[in-house]
Design an enzyme around this catalytic site. Structure first.
Site, PDB file in Angstrom:
ATOM      1  N   TYR A  77     -33.434  30.685  -9.384  1.00  0.00           N
ATOM      2  CA  TYR A  77     -33.094  32.010  -9.918  1.00  0.00           C
ATOM      3  C   TYR A  77     -33.441  32.123 -11.402  1.00  0.00           C
ATOM      4  O   TYR A  77     -33.546  33.218 -11.933  1.00  0.00           O
ATOM      5  CB  TYR A  77     -31.606  32.313  -9.734  1.00  0.00           C
ATOM      6  CG  TYR A  77     -31.175  32.498  -8.285  1.00  0.00           C
ATOM      7  CD1 TYR A  77     -32.111  32.555  -7.253  1.00  0.00           C
ATOM      8  CD2 TYR A  77     -29.840  32.625  -7.945  1.00  0.00           C
ATOM      9  CE1 TYR A  77     -31.730  32.712  -5.935  1.00  0.00           C
ATOM     10  CE2 TYR A  77     -29.439  32.791  -6.621  1.00  0.00           C
ATOM     11  CZ  TYR A  77     -30.395  32.825  -5.627  1.00  0.00           C
ATOM     12  OH  TYR A  77     -30.004  32.999  -4.326  1.00  0.00           O
ATOM     13  N   LYS A  98     -33.116  19.806   0.218  1.00  0.00           N
ATOM     14  CA  LYS A  98     -34.278  19.888   1.125  1.00  0.00           C
ATOM     15  C   LYS A  98     -35.242  18.790   0.673  1.00  0.00           C
ATOM     16  O   LYS A  98     -36.409  19.037   0.354  1.00  0.00           O
ATOM     17  CB  LYS A  98     -34.884  21.309   1.021  1.00  0.00           C
ATOM     18  CG  LYS A  98     -35.915  21.636   2.055  1.00  0.00           C
ATOM     19  CD  LYS A  98     -35.371  21.825   3.449  1.00  0.00           C
ATOM     20  CE  LYS A  98     -36.511  22.039   4.434  1.00  0.00           C
ATOM     21  NZ  LYS A  98     -36.152  21.838   5.841  1.00  0.00           N
ATOM     22  N   ASP A 125     -31.198  23.166   6.102  1.00  0.00           N
ATOM     23  CA  ASP A 125     -31.329  23.840   7.408  1.00  0.00           C
ATOM     24  C   ASP A 125     -30.291  23.293   8.387  1.00  0.00           C
ATOM     25  O   ASP A 125     -29.645  24.034   9.126  1.00  0.00           O
ATOM     26  CB  ASP A 125     -32.753  23.741   7.965  1.00  0.00           C
ATOM     27  CG  ASP A 125     -33.439  22.422   7.665  1.00  0.00           C
ATOM     28  OD1 ASP A 125     -32.849  21.586   6.951  1.00  0.00           O
ATOM     29  OD2 ASP A 125     -34.557  22.204   8.156  1.00  0.00           O
ATOM     30  N   ASP A 157     -25.830  29.752  -2.729  1.00  0.00           N
ATOM     31  CA  ASP A 157     -25.652  31.193  -2.585  1.00  0.00           C
ATOM     32  C   ASP A 157     -25.621  31.550  -1.100  1.00  0.00           C
ATOM     33  O   ASP A 157     -24.723  32.238  -0.596  1.00  0.00           O
ATOM     34  CB  ASP A 157     -26.838  31.888  -3.286  1.00  0.00           C
ATOM     35  CG  ASP A 157     -26.615  33.365  -3.477  1.00  0.00           C
ATOM     36  OD1 ASP A 157     -25.535  33.858  -3.129  1.00  0.00           O
ATOM     37  OD2 ASP A 157     -27.547  34.038  -3.969  1.00  0.00           O
ATOM     38  N   ASP A 215     -22.086  32.260   1.475  1.00  0.00           N
ATOM     39  CA  ASP A 215     -21.891  33.517   2.202  1.00  0.00           C
ATOM     40  C   ASP A 215     -21.745  33.235   3.702  1.00  0.00           C
ATOM     41  O   ASP A 215     -20.924  33.853   4.377  1.00  0.00           O
ATOM     42  CB  ASP A 215     -23.066  34.473   1.977  1.00  0.00           C
ATOM     43  CG  ASP A 215     -22.795  35.425   0.820  1.00  0.00           C
ATOM     44  OD1 ASP A 215     -22.019  35.044  -0.079  1.00  0.00           O
ATOM     45  OD2 ASP A 215     -23.342  36.541   0.821  1.00  0.00           O
TER      46      ASP A 215
END
Ligand code: NAD
Length: 355
Positions: A142, A188, A220, A244, A248
């Site tokens: 970000y 990852k 994943d 993030d 959620d």
């Protein structure tokens, strides 16, 4: 009597409605625990843009830096979606976090027994879930440079320094030490170099906390495991974008996004806010669930003010209110004896505060 200065940023949409209820509950906590809270309001987001032309006026940053903690509602809304990126409410929020240096975002996900039916997952999967996502907040893709959008291609950069990984990992281990002593680091590393450094650094930090177990999971797989068996997790340590998304996803385990709080810490001043946004679709109707914000106030007491008894009193008051069957509209289908408005919910939780 102890006294604290709280910087209050209500923001846009449902922000003012839900923050008012958190203040109501803090005031009651003040009476019961003999603590004096004083509040000073500052503008941020769309309302700040409308009034000053800047989604993050300097006065807001200065006010926050001069406070003991920041209680935050939410910012953003359709009205400001057309603005240039630099003027958007969300950009103001990213700038704010950077200015305060709050690099660690804590997102606890706890399922209230009374609301297990509200989750889209089976009750036996969610009942008893109690996990904490520790998300790195001021680095990663970000913020990474270079970044650019052209007509026919665009790119962003995911970058982490070893020090950035180390400091967030330490926070995750410190928290795990006070919980069930398990950290699952999510990355990852099979594809990304930045994740390989993340994993190596997490291993190094783990050596300083021999009583905490460290495991690694690819993001994943983690997104699948959160749905399959969320109770396996204690503390999830992860970077900005993965955190993030995963937090959620994890919020849905609890049944309503209106329940989940967050704390952003590690900098000069902590920021406490619900994980949801400004919900423009229900703003002004008096039906928003204030529990995430009230619960964020409990985190403020715990992490910024070290008022642990007062913090636990808020947790207990929320649990009792739900146990007694009070629900806002978003939870109305699940064991409601009375469906209440935003302010009624705040009243009842405040009334339930006890030493
Ligand atoms: P949102 O979280 O605002 O809303 C998603 C859905 O959840 C909506 O249907 C909403 O009504 C519902 N909801 C959210 N909070 C609720 C509550 N307390 N009680 C009952 N229902 C609730 O997400 P969105 O619609 O994607 O975003 C709306 C705006 O909020 C956007 O401008 C976005 O950028 C902004 N946003 C801000 C923050 C923040 O301030 N930290 C975080 C996320 C999104």
């Amino acid at each position: 009597m102890k006294s604290y200065n709280i910087a209050v940023i209500k923001g846009d949409g449902i922000g003012p409605e839900i923050v008012d209820e958190a203040i109501k509950v803090l005031d009651r906590v003040g009476e019961v625990f003999d603590i004096d809270f004083s509040y000073k309001e500052y503008l941020m987001g769309g309302c700040a843009y409308d009034e000053t032309g800047d989604p993050l006026p300097n006065e807001t940053v200065e006010g926050a830096l001069n406070s003991d903690a920041v209680l935050f509602g939410s910012i953003g809304g359709y009205k400001w979606d057309h603005l240039h990126r630099d003027l958007k409410p969300e950009t103001g929020l990213l700038r704010f976090r950077t200015a305060l240096g709050v690099f660690a975002n804590l997102r606890p996900v706890k399922v209230y027994h009374e609301l297990t039916g509200a989750s889209h997952l089976k009750e036996e999967i969610v009942d008893g879930v109690d996990l904490m996502v520790v998300r790195e907040l001021t680095g990663g893709i970000y913020f990474g440079k270079p970044r650019e959008k052209r007509e026919d291609m665009a790119y962003n950069t995911m970058v982490y320094t070893k020090e950035e990984i180390r400091r967030i990992a330490k926070i995750a281990f410190e928290i795990a030490q006070k919980r069930r002593k398990k950290v699952c680091s999510v990355d990852k590393a099979n594809v990304l170099e930045v994740s390989q450094l993340w994993r190596e650094t997490a291993e190094e930090v783990a050596k300083e906390y021999p009583e905490v177990e460290l495991t690694h999971m690819y993001v994943d797989n983690a997104s699948m495991q959160l749905i399959l068996d969320p109770k396996q997790f204690d503390v999830i340590l992860t970077g900005n974008i993965f955190g993030d998304i995963l937090s959620d996803e994890a919020s849905m385990i609890s049944g309503s996004i209106g329940l989940l709080p967050s704390a952003s810490i590690g900098g000069k001043i902590g920021v406490y806010e619900p994980i949801h946004g400004s919900a423009p679709d229900i703003a002004g109707q008096g039906i928003a669930n204030p529990i995430a914000t009230i619960s964020s106030a409990a985190m403020l007491l715990k992490y910024s003010l070290n008022e642990l008894d007062a913090s636990l009193a808020i947790d207990r008051a929320i649990a009792k209110t739900l146990h007694d069957g009070y629900r806002t509209a978003d939870m109305a289908k699940y064991g409601a004896k009375k469906v209440c408005s935003t302010s009624e919910m705040g009243d009842i939780i405040a009334k339930n505060i006890e030493k």
